[in-house]
Design a protein around this motif. Structure first.
Motif: not given
Length: 233
Positions: A73-78, A81-86, A116-122, A129-132
């Protein structure tokens, strides 16, 4: 890491010591009121997600939200109201969506074998948005609908290269000490892999650094001339 917390909405509120022992890596993700989420490798070399309630900061009250998995698990964002786990799986990206209770909802359907990178937000956002990118795909920006789990192209670079004419496969082989090594093989579709094709072989390993798939114009020209690209990480 050292992490201190203070409620700035309350005048004179005391400082709460959350993480002071320097015993592991702790990366703050987000919070839900007094509950703070962290990605950590504490007792989990491939990392996991824990929740710490600042009103009960003692370790006995810490709660595991997303357990350690087979992949790192390299990074996580929310977002939404969900965890997006990379995750890093055999030197390629895998992204999974979890509820805030840690329940797995789905895996993001990425365009192929790549990075893939990105998946940030509130937390209130319903899109991110993400880059692939991959060996046959220039970096492309996608819009991801967190509610429906669908991805659509938002921005695609103008590159004079037909990605659909090529393919990337992932194979595995054993190293001298028996370690299972992932390797990507990229070439024009329909090319006979008979051992006679000119091949560009690249390998890297060390310092806990992973070189994941990416697009190169120079390597693309090599493939257009009939070459094979083999990359092992």
């Amino acid at each position: 890491n050292r992490v201190l917390y203070r409620d700035l909405t309350v005048e004179g509120a005391p400082v709460v010591e959350l993480l002071m022992d320097f015993d592991a890596d702790y990366t703050f993700i987000d919070n839900d009121g007094p509950v703070f989420w962290f990605r950590t490798d504490l007792t989990a070399p491939r990392a996991r997600v824990i929740a710490i309630d600042v009103t009960r900061p003692e370790r006995e009250a810490w709660r595991e939200v997303i357990p350690e998995a087979e992949d790192t698990l390299t990074r996580v964002s929310v977002v939404g109201d969900r965890f997006l786990a990379h995750y890093l799986k055999d030197a390629r990206s895998v992204v999974k969506v979890f509820g805030l209770d840690g329940r797995l909802e789905r895996e993001v359907d990425l365009p192929g074998l790549g990075s893939a990178s990105g998946f940030d937000g509130k937390r209130t956002d319903r899109e991110t948005f993400y880059t692939f990118t991959g060996f046959t795909m220039p970096a492309t920006v996608y819009r991801y609908d967190v509610e429906t789990g669908t991805s659509t192209v938002w921005r695609r670079p103008r590159v004079d290269f037909d990605s659909d004419a090529y393919e990337t496969r992932q194979v595995f082989y054993a190293s001298k000490d028996g370690t299972r090594i992932p390797m990507f093989v990229t070439h024009r579709k329909g090319l006979a892999l008979n051992g006679r094709n000119p091949t560009y072989l690249y390998g890297y390993g060390g310092f806990n650094i992973s070189l994941t798939p990416s697009f190169s114009v120079a390597i693309a020209a090599w493939r257009e001339m009939g070459g094979v690209v083999s990359s092992k990480k």
